[in-house]
Design a protein around this motif. Structure first.
Motif, short mmCIF file in Angstrom:
data_model
loop_
_atom_site.label_atom_id
_atom_site.label_comp_id
_atom_site.label_asym_id
_atom_site.label_seq_id
_atom_site.Cartn_x
_atom_site.Cartn_y
_atom_site.Cartn_z
N ASP A 183 0.85 -1.19 0.00
CA ASP A 183 0.00 0.00 0.00
C ASP A 183 0.89 1.24 0.00
N GLY A 184 0.38 2.29 -0.59
CA GLY A 184 1.09 3.56 -0.57
C GLY A 184 2.04 3.79 -1.73
N ALA A 185 2.17 2.85 -2.65
CA ALA A 185 3.03 3.08 -3.82
C ALA A 185 2.39 4.16 -4.68
N GLU A 242 0.07 2.24 -13.28
CA GLU A 242 -0.76 2.85 -12.24
C GLU A 242 -0.63 2.01 -10.96
N PRO A 243 -0.60 2.64 -9.80
CA PRO A 243 -0.38 1.90 -8.55
C PRO A 243 -1.54 0.97 -8.17
N PHE A 301 9.09 -2.39 -9.46
CA PHE A 301 9.47 -1.53 -8.34
C PHE A 301 8.27 -0.67 -7.94
N ALA A 302 7.95 -0.65 -6.64
CA ALA A 302 6.93 0.25 -6.10
C ALA A 302 7.64 1.56 -5.76
N LEU A 303 7.20 2.65 -6.38
CA LEU A 303 7.89 3.93 -6.25
C LEU A 303 7.25 4.85 -5.22
N THR A 304 8.09 5.68 -4.60
CA THR A 304 7.61 6.64 -3.60
C THR A 304 6.91 7.83 -4.24
N GLU A 305 7.37 8.21 -5.44
CA GLU A 305 6.81 9.35 -6.17
C GLU A 305 6.60 8.95 -7.62
N PRO A 306 5.54 9.46 -8.25
CA PRO A 306 5.36 9.14 -9.67
C PRO A 306 6.41 9.85 -10.53
N ILE A 307 6.76 9.23 -11.63
CA ILE A 307 7.71 9.81 -12.58
C ILE A 307 6.91 10.32 -13.78
N THR A 308 6.98 11.62 -14.01
CA THR A 308 6.33 12.19 -15.19
C THR A 308 7.36 12.80 -16.13
N THR A 309 8.39 13.41 -15.53
CA THR A 309 9.48 13.97 -16.32
C THR A 309 10.81 13.47 -15.77
N ALA A 348 12.53 3.50 -5.04
CA ALA A 348 11.65 2.38 -4.70
C ALA A 348 11.50 2.21 -3.20
N VAL A 349 10.29 1.81 -2.79
CA VAL A 349 10.03 1.44 -1.39
C VAL A 349 9.94 -0.07 -1.25
N ALA A 350 9.68 -0.74 -2.37
CA ALA A 350 9.60 -2.21 -2.38
C ALA A 350 9.85 -2.68 -3.80
N ARG A 351 10.18 -3.96 -3.93
CA ARG A 351 10.45 -4.50 -5.25
C ARG A 351 10.13 -5.99 -5.30
N GLY A 352 9.83 -6.46 -6.52
CA GLY A 352 9.56 -7.86 -6.75
C GLY A 352 10.13 -8.26 -8.09
N ARG A 353 10.31 -9.58 -8.27
CA ARG A 353 10.99 -10.03 -9.48
C ARG A 353 10.64 -11.48 -9.80
N ILE A 354 10.56 -11.77 -11.10
CA ILE A 354 10.46 -13.13 -11.59
C ILE A 354 11.37 -13.23 -12.81
N ASP A 355 12.15 -14.31 -12.88
CA ASP A 355 13.10 -14.49 -13.97
C ASP A 355 12.68 -15.69 -14.83
N GLY A 356 12.83 -15.53 -16.13
CA GLY A 356 12.62 -16.63 -17.06
C GLY A 356 13.87 -16.79 -17.92
#
Length: 187
Positions: free
Chosen positions: A68-70, A96-97, A146-154, A174-182
């Motif tokens: 929550d909060g991303a 979108e979060p 990556f769950a970001l603390t602030e949106p990136i527009t520019t 980032a405040v949190a991150r997740g990953r899957i590899d293939g």
């Protein structure tokens, strides 16, 4: 082409160059990323490979539960086994979060899924499937979210869609991150 792959067999960008390891994206908190199309560290089906080598450039479906909060999510797909100085960037997108999943083929440059903004990658925009050099061996494809603390527009005064991938990575926090590899290997 197989000869080139064999000549470059020991040349690989390496895991250390992935966005995953950048200090501003290396959040301690993690979340799980899954796919109905492949499991972590298993082969990617051919449909997800590049059209150049017989695939269809269809991005796999992904699902996650971000904290929550991303403010926004940043999706980065990289190949750390590319025989280049840094991992090859196959896709970059801002999400979108509120999204918790992407359907198959959601990362098309000309028709992304709702809530997805496609950014520049190594070759243009949108998802580019695996196309490792023949004879180079298996390549890993890291789908990093990556769950970001602030949106990136520019980024650096220009719209995020026009920024180079590494510029976007540097602008994100980032405040949190997740990953899957293939994995994918050309026969």
């Amino acid at each position: 082409m197989a000869i080139l792959g064999k000549l470059l067999k020991n040349r690989r960008a390496g895991d250390h160059g992935l966005a995953w390891h950048l200090p501003n994206l290396a959040a301690e908190a993690t979340f799980e990323v899954n796919s109905p199309d492949f499991t972590h560290e298993s082969p990617l089906p051919e449909v997800h490979a590049s059209k150049r080598i017989g695939g269809r450039d269809v991005s796999p479906a992904l699902a996650w539960t971000a904290p929550d909060g991303a403010a926004q999510l940043l999706l980065v797909v990289e190949d750390p086994d590319a025989p280049t100085g840094l991992p090859f960037v196959h896709c970059v997108a801002l999400l979108e979060p509120t999204l918790t999943e992407l359907p198959r083929d959601a990362l098309r440059a000309d028709d992304p899924a709702p809530g997805v903004s496609i950014l520049r990658s190594g070759f243009g925009h949108g998802y580019r499937g695996p196309a490792p050099i023949k004879g180079h061996g298996p390549h890993r494809y890291a789908f990093q979210l990556f769950a970001l603390t602030e949106p990136i527009t520019t980024v650096g005064g220009k719209p995020a869609a026009k920024a180079k991938p590494r510029e976007v990575f540097s602008a994100a926090q980032a405040v949190a991150r997740g990953r899957i590899d293939g994995f994918y290997e050309r026969p």
